[in-house]
Enzyme design. Structure first.
Site, PDB file in Angstrom:
ATOM      1  N   CYS A   2      54.497  49.232  39.586  1.00 29.15           N
ATOM      2  CA  CYS A   2      54.157  48.017  40.308  1.00 29.15           C
ATOM      3  C   CYS A   2      55.448  47.258  40.591  1.00 29.15           C
ATOM      4  O   CYS A   2      56.323  47.147  39.729  1.00 29.15           O
ATOM      5  CB  CYS A   2      53.213  47.088  39.556  1.00 29.15           C
ATOM      6  SG  CYS A   2      51.611  47.835  39.287  1.00 29.15           S
ATOM      7  N   ARG A  28      58.029  51.722  43.401  1.00 27.29           N
ATOM      8  CA  ARG A  28      57.488  51.451  42.063  1.00 27.29           C
ATOM      9  C   ARG A  28      55.974  51.660  42.003  1.00 27.29           C
ATOM     10  O   ARG A  28      55.377  51.554  40.927  1.00 27.29           O
ATOM     11  CB  ARG A  28      57.815  50.013  41.648  1.00 27.29           C
ATOM     12  CG  ARG A  28      59.302  49.717  41.640  1.00 27.29           C
ATOM     13  CD  ARG A  28      59.533  48.276  41.283  1.00 27.29           C
ATOM     14  NE  ARG A  28      59.188  48.022  39.907  1.00 27.29           N
ATOM     15  CZ  ARG A  28      60.011  48.117  38.889  1.00 27.29           C
ATOM     16  NH1 ARG A  28      61.253  48.452  39.092  1.00 27.29           N
ATOM     17  NH2 ARG A  28      59.609  47.875  37.668  1.00 27.29           N
ATOM     18  N   TRP A  71      50.716  50.275  41.417  1.00 24.65           N
ATOM     19  CA  TRP A  71      50.437  51.583  40.841  1.00 24.65           C
ATOM     20  C   TRP A  71      49.269  51.332  39.893  1.00 24.65           C
ATOM     21  O   TRP A  71      49.429  50.667  38.867  1.00 24.65           O
ATOM     22  CB  TRP A  71      51.657  52.119  40.079  1.00 24.65           C
ATOM     23  CG  TRP A  71      51.468  53.531  39.630  1.00 24.65           C
ATOM     24  CD1 TRP A  71      51.662  54.663  40.370  1.00 24.65           C
ATOM     25  CD2 TRP A  71      51.050  53.979  38.333  1.00 24.65           C
ATOM     26  NE1 TRP A  71      51.379  55.776  39.628  1.00 24.65           N
ATOM     27  CE2 TRP A  71      51.003  55.392  38.377  1.00 24.65           C
ATOM     28  CE3 TRP A  71      50.691  53.334  37.148  1.00 24.65           C
ATOM     29  CZ2 TRP A  71      50.623  56.166  37.271  1.00 24.65           C
ATOM     30  CZ3 TRP A  71      50.319  54.105  36.059  1.00 24.65           C
ATOM     31  CH2 TRP A  71      50.286  55.506  36.120  1.00 24.65           C
ATOM     32  N   ASN A  97      52.946  42.976  36.653  1.00 25.15           N
ATOM     33  CA  ASN A  97      53.404  44.342  36.380  1.00 25.15           C
ATOM     34  C   ASN A  97      53.301  44.554  34.884  1.00 25.15           C
ATOM     35  O   ASN A  97      53.952  43.836  34.111  1.00 25.15           O
ATOM     36  CB  ASN A  97      54.857  44.507  36.848  1.00 25.15           C
ATOM     37  CG  ASN A  97      55.472  45.822  36.400  1.00 25.15           C
ATOM     38  OD1 ASN A  97      54.756  46.788  36.152  1.00 25.15           O
ATOM     39  ND2 ASN A  97      56.786  45.855  36.298  1.00 25.15           N
ATOM     40  N   GLY A  98      52.469  45.522  34.469  1.00 26.68           N
ATOM     41  CA  GLY A  98      52.314  45.786  33.042  1.00 26.68           C
ATOM     42  C   GLY A  98      50.856  46.056  32.719  1.00 26.68           C
ATOM     43  O   GLY A  98      50.056  46.361  33.608  1.00 26.68           O
ATOM     44  N   GLU A 463      63.552  71.521  34.467  1.00 26.19           N
ATOM     45  CA  GLU A 463      63.769  70.530  35.533  1.00 26.19           C
ATOM     46  C   GLU A 463      63.358  71.097  36.901  1.00 26.19           C
ATOM     47  O   GLU A 463      62.757  70.400  37.717  1.00 26.19           O
ATOM     48  CB  GLU A 463      65.246  70.096  35.520  1.00 26.19           C
ATOM     49  CG  GLU A 463      65.707  69.247  36.682  1.00 26.19           C
ATOM     50  CD  GLU A 463      64.958  67.918  36.850  1.00 26.19           C
ATOM     51  OE1 GLU A 463      64.144  67.567  35.989  1.00 26.19           O
ATOM     52  OE2 GLU A 463      65.171  67.282  37.898  1.00 26.19           O
ATOM     53  N   LYS A 467      60.508  69.455  39.282  1.00 27.63           N
ATOM     54  CA  LYS A 467      60.788  69.048  40.669  1.00 27.63           C
ATOM     55  C   LYS A 467      59.778  69.684  41.610  1.00 27.63           C
ATOM     56  O   LYS A 467      59.248  69.043  42.513  1.00 27.63           O
ATOM     57  CB  LYS A 467      62.195  69.496  41.025  1.00 27.63           C
ATOM     58  CG  LYS A 467      63.216  68.618  41.556  1.00 27.63           C
ATOM     59  CD  LYS A 467      63.591  67.273  41.136  1.00 27.63           C
ATOM     60  CE  LYS A 467      62.782  66.462  40.218  1.00 27.63           C
ATOM     61  NZ  LYS A 467      63.533  65.606  39.336  1.00 27.63           N
ATOM     62  N   GLU A 470      56.267  68.144  41.134  1.00 27.94           N
ATOM     63  CA  GLU A 470      56.242  66.738  41.521  1.00 27.94           C
ATOM     64  C   GLU A 470      56.140  66.534  43.034  1.00 27.94           C
ATOM     65  O   GLU A 470      55.382  65.691  43.490  1.00 27.94           O
ATOM     66  CB  GLU A 470      57.533  66.111  40.992  1.00 27.94           C
ATOM     67  CG  GLU A 470      57.604  64.629  41.040  1.00 27.94           C
ATOM     68  CD  GLU A 470      58.880  64.106  40.383  1.00 27.94           C
ATOM     69  OE1 GLU A 470      59.826  64.880  40.143  1.00 27.94           O
ATOM     70  OE2 GLU A 470      58.925  62.897  40.118  1.00 27.94           O
ATOM     71  N   HIS A 486      55.282  85.986  24.973  1.00 31.28           N
ATOM     72  CA  HIS A 486      54.424  85.538  23.860  1.00 31.28           C
ATOM     73  C   HIS A 486      53.155  84.872  24.371  1.00 31.28           C
ATOM     74  O   HIS A 486      52.507  84.133  23.647  1.00 31.28           O
ATOM     75  CB  HIS A 486      55.215  84.591  22.949  1.00 31.28           C
ATOM     76  CG  HIS A 486      56.375  85.273  22.281  1.00 31.28           C
ATOM     77  ND1 HIS A 486      56.232  86.209  21.289  1.00 31.28           N
ATOM     78  CD2 HIS A 486      57.711  85.186  22.518  1.00 31.28           C
ATOM     79  CE1 HIS A 486      57.408  86.653  20.922  1.00 31.28           C
ATOM     80  NE2 HIS A 486      58.334  86.048  21.662  1.00 31.28           N
ATOM     81  N   LYS A 580      58.187  55.424  40.715  1.00 28.01           N
ATOM     82  CA  LYS A 580      59.556  55.732  40.282  1.00 28.01           C
ATOM     83  C   LYS A 580      59.864  55.175  38.897  1.00 28.01           C
ATOM     84  O   LYS A 580      60.429  55.859  38.059  1.00 28.01           O
ATOM     85  CB  LYS A 580      60.537  55.162  41.304  1.00 28.01           C
ATOM     86  CG  LYS A 580      61.985  55.365  40.952  1.00 28.01           C
ATOM     87  CD  LYS A 580      62.601  56.427  41.802  1.00 28.01           C
ATOM     88  CE  LYS A 580      63.992  56.790  41.376  1.00 28.01           C
ATOM     89  NZ  LYS A 580      64.120  58.236  41.193  1.00 28.01           N
TER      90      LYS A 580
HETATM   91  O1  M6R Z   1      64.347  55.960  35.197  1.00 26.93           O
HETATM   92  P1  M6R Z   1      64.251  57.064  34.189  1.00 26.93           P
HETATM   93  O2  M6R Z   1      65.366  58.055  34.305  1.00 26.93           O
HETATM   94  O3  M6R Z   1      64.087  56.568  32.798  1.00 26.93           O
HETATM   95  O4  M6R Z   1      62.908  57.832  34.573  1.00 26.93           O
HETATM   96  C1  M6R Z   1      62.402  58.832  33.742  1.00 26.93           C
HETATM   97  C2  M6R Z   1      61.305  59.615  34.419  1.00 26.93           C
HETATM   98  O5  M6R Z   1      60.230  58.800  34.745  1.00 26.93           O
HETATM   99  C3  M6R Z   1      61.807  60.308  35.708  1.00 26.93           C
HETATM  100  O6  M6R Z   1      62.900  61.115  35.462  1.00 26.93           O
HETATM  101  C4  M6R Z   1      60.680  61.163  36.327  1.00 26.93           C
HETATM  102  O7  M6R Z   1      60.383  62.237  35.510  1.00 26.93           O
HETATM  103  C5  M6R Z   1      61.091  61.603  37.716  1.00 26.93           C
HETATM  104  N1  M6R Z   1      60.073  61.277  38.658  1.00 26.93           N
HETATM  105  C6  M6R Z   1      61.369  63.062  37.811  1.00 26.93           C
HETATM  106  O8  M6R Z   1      61.807  63.433  39.070  1.00 26.93           O
END
Ligand code: M6R
Length: 585
Positions: A2, A28, A71, A97-98, A463, A467, A470, A486, A580
């Protein structure tokens, strides 16, 4: 999660200013958005479901306004649940926000005397504020209401009776921007840069009273006035412009060679400080969430290679280590935003235990930055796309330098990292770029895929899979190559794509064996390696840069994820269900 924004000033275009602020904060959360202003003594609101995009506002002229980009946590994605919310008198208007953890009990206690019109937790806080500010000083009532709210929250309230903005926070971030006869408040500094570079970072349990020509800060618990600390930022708003690129994710992938190159020039003293801390303490914890956690895992491998006791911890699983946190151990916290709630909670506990904390973050002035003892800035420029790209490789560039320093080989290490920037540049501009696009077109319709690797490349496999999931919504699993047999190998079917990361290190032969095991079951092997191998159906060549090979391997993974999203007709910048900055639990 948010984004909230408020303005009070001399100009009559507060709705437009808030809308522009929300466009900057949209990363956000983009389930819904809304703006409220005061005009002719009345609060006027517009609320919409979905992304802001190129939206315009039709709200009338006003000098005061606030807005929200959501969000969703409590209550579905509907106009009724979109913020801002109005109290029963229609004179108080709130954005939040929260999470108000005790919203049910607050709502139950007010339901007979107040009219609720949404399913949100926010409305419970709003009616509580209304109740507590019915008589007497608004500030005192606001303070009282906040003390009854549980959870990590930030609120901005527009009081139409007095024509003022009030804000309060615990946990979720808020920054005040100081203009000329105009003041602003925002979830992050990026949305303020078009207006001012003079900011006040509101701390937890502080309350702000914002009018056109003054900002007063108070301690929520004591009610005492606090002298605000004004910070002058030397950032520029242009940093976050899209330019010639189609998406921020693409731009941010392309930014990487420059970001890494700059980090190679990082003062040796900064690297030494972190390295010394690691050597002088009995154990190092590296903590992060999502992509930042995978960077932490790279750090764990590198330090373990040197015989140093180090552990990467997932921010949200941090509680298992609570009893192990003592002041003879060091903490390295990694976070692009510096606001991720699970990271901040860990910092708070580590501080109580008097542990030395080093922050590796991209945002100067973020909560993590302010709380840490030592700070290393990624200096990557704003990362707008929800998928983290340049912040990840920037973290790797820093961790690699710490590793090479501890190994007594910083000069040679810097050369390798610098080479990795050059190789990455070649990848994003040269023939490899087209090859990755072709591979993406070939595999775009699959439902599942695997990414396997060993040792230092294992976090890169994780990672890569994150990606791909996501931004393309293809189910991708990152696996330690040796673990596949396994259990998960049961999922390999005819043509299941499997990315095999096989750099020229002591894991090469075993990784190639794992690739054979997958191929024998029909898998389609995409090899990332220094040399071609008959087991690969597709081959992407990555020169051997020793440990620094993790950087170009990551860049390839990011491009493949991006191209898959494009090939599937998706917007990689705003993937479904995500936001984000994860500031709620
Ligand atoms: O701002 P931060 O690096 O703490 O964020 C951590 C995760 O939320 C962030 O890396 C998230 O996994 C990304 N969307 C991945 O691409």
């Amino acid at each position: 999660m948010c984004g909230i924004f408020g303005v009070i000033g001399k100009d009559n275009n507060s709705a437009q200013t808030v809308l522009n602020g929300l466009k900057k904060l949209e990363y956000r959360g983009y389930d819904s958005w809304g703006i409220a202003i005061k005009n002719n003594g009345q609060i006027k609101i517009e609320r919409h479901v979905g992304k802001i995009g190129q939206a315009q506002t039709k709200l009338p002229q006003s000098t005061i306004g606030l807005g929200h980009t959501r969000w969703a946590t409590h209550g579905g994605v509907t106009i009724g649940n979109a913020h801002p919310h109005l109290d029963c008198t229609k004179k108080l208007c709130l954005v939040h926000n929260g999470i108000v953890e005790n919203f049910r009990s607050i709502k139950e206690s007010l339901t007979k005397t107040h009219r609720f019109s949404s399913e949100t937790d926010t409305e419970a806080a709003l009616h509580l504020i209304e109740e507590k500010t019915k008589s007497g000083s608004f500030l005192k009532g606001f303070q009282k209401a906040f003390s009854q709210v549980h959870g990590m929250n930030a609120f901005i309230i527009l009081n139409a009776k007095t024509n003022e903005l009030f804000a309060i926070k615990n946990g979720s971030p808020l920054t005040i921007g100081l203009g000329k006869n105009e003041n602003y408040i925002s979830s992050d500094v990026w949305a303020l840069l078009d207006h001012t570079n003079k900011v006040i970072f509101l701390e937890d349990n502080q309350m702000a009273h914002i009018s056109q020509d003054s900002v007063k800060i108070f301690n929520v618990k004591t009610g005492k006035s606090i002298k605000p600390k004004i910070t002058t930022l030397n950032w520029q708003a242009e940093q976050s412009k899209l330019g010639k690129f189609h998406h921020y994710m693409e731009k941010e992938i392309f930014d990487q060679p420059k970001v890494i190159d700059n980090l190679v020039r990082l003062d040796k003293k900064i690297i030494k400080k972190t390295a010394d801390l690691i050597s002088q303490t009995s154990k190092t914890y590296l903590l992060g969430c999502g992509t930042a956690y995978y960077a932490a895992l790279v750090g764990e491998y590198l330090l373990n290679f040197l015989g140093i006791d180090a552990n990467a911890i997932i921010g949200s699983e941090f509680s298992k280590n609570k009893n192990l946190l003592t002041q003879d151990k060091a903490f390295i916290m990694l976070s692009q935003s510096g606001e991720t709630i699970d990271v901040i909670e860990a910092v708070n506990l580590a501080k109580k235990r008097k542990m030395p904390i080093t922050a590796i973050t991209n945002v100067l002035g973020s909560t993590l930055y302010r709380k840490a003892d030592e700070k290393i800035l990624l200096s990557a420029g704003q990362e707008v796309a929800v998928a983290s790209t340049k912040a990840f490789t920037a973290k790797l560039a820093i961790l690699l330098q710490v590793y090479y320093y501890l190994k007594g080989d910083l000069k040679a290490g810097k050369q390798l990292i610098s080479q990795s920037a050059k190789v990455s540049q070649k990848i994003i501009k040269g023939k490899t770029r087209q090859l990755i696009k072709n591979i993406a077109k070939k595999i775009k319709d699959v439902d599942n895929m695997f990414v396997i690797a060993r040792s230092l490349s294992f976090p890169i496999a994780l990672e890569t899979a994150l990606k791909i999931k996501e931004v393309s919504y293809i189910h991708a699993e990152g696996y330690a190559a040796g673990e596949l047999k396994h259990g998960p190998i049961a999922l390999i079917d005819q043509d299941t794509p499997c990315i095999v990361i096989a750099p020229n290190d002591n894991t090469y032969t075993d990784t190639i064996s794992s690739a054979h095991e997958v191929k024998a079951r029909g898998g389609f092997i995409i090899g990332l390696s220094h040399e071609n191998n008959p087991v690969f159906d597709e081959f992407i060549q990555v020169p051997d840069l020793k440990e620094a090979t993790v950087i170009p391997n990551t860049v390839i993974a990011q491009l493949l994820a991006y191209d898959l999203a494009i090939a599937r007709g998706l917007n990689p910048d705003k993937p479904r269900n995500l936001a984000k900055s994860v500031t709620v639990k």
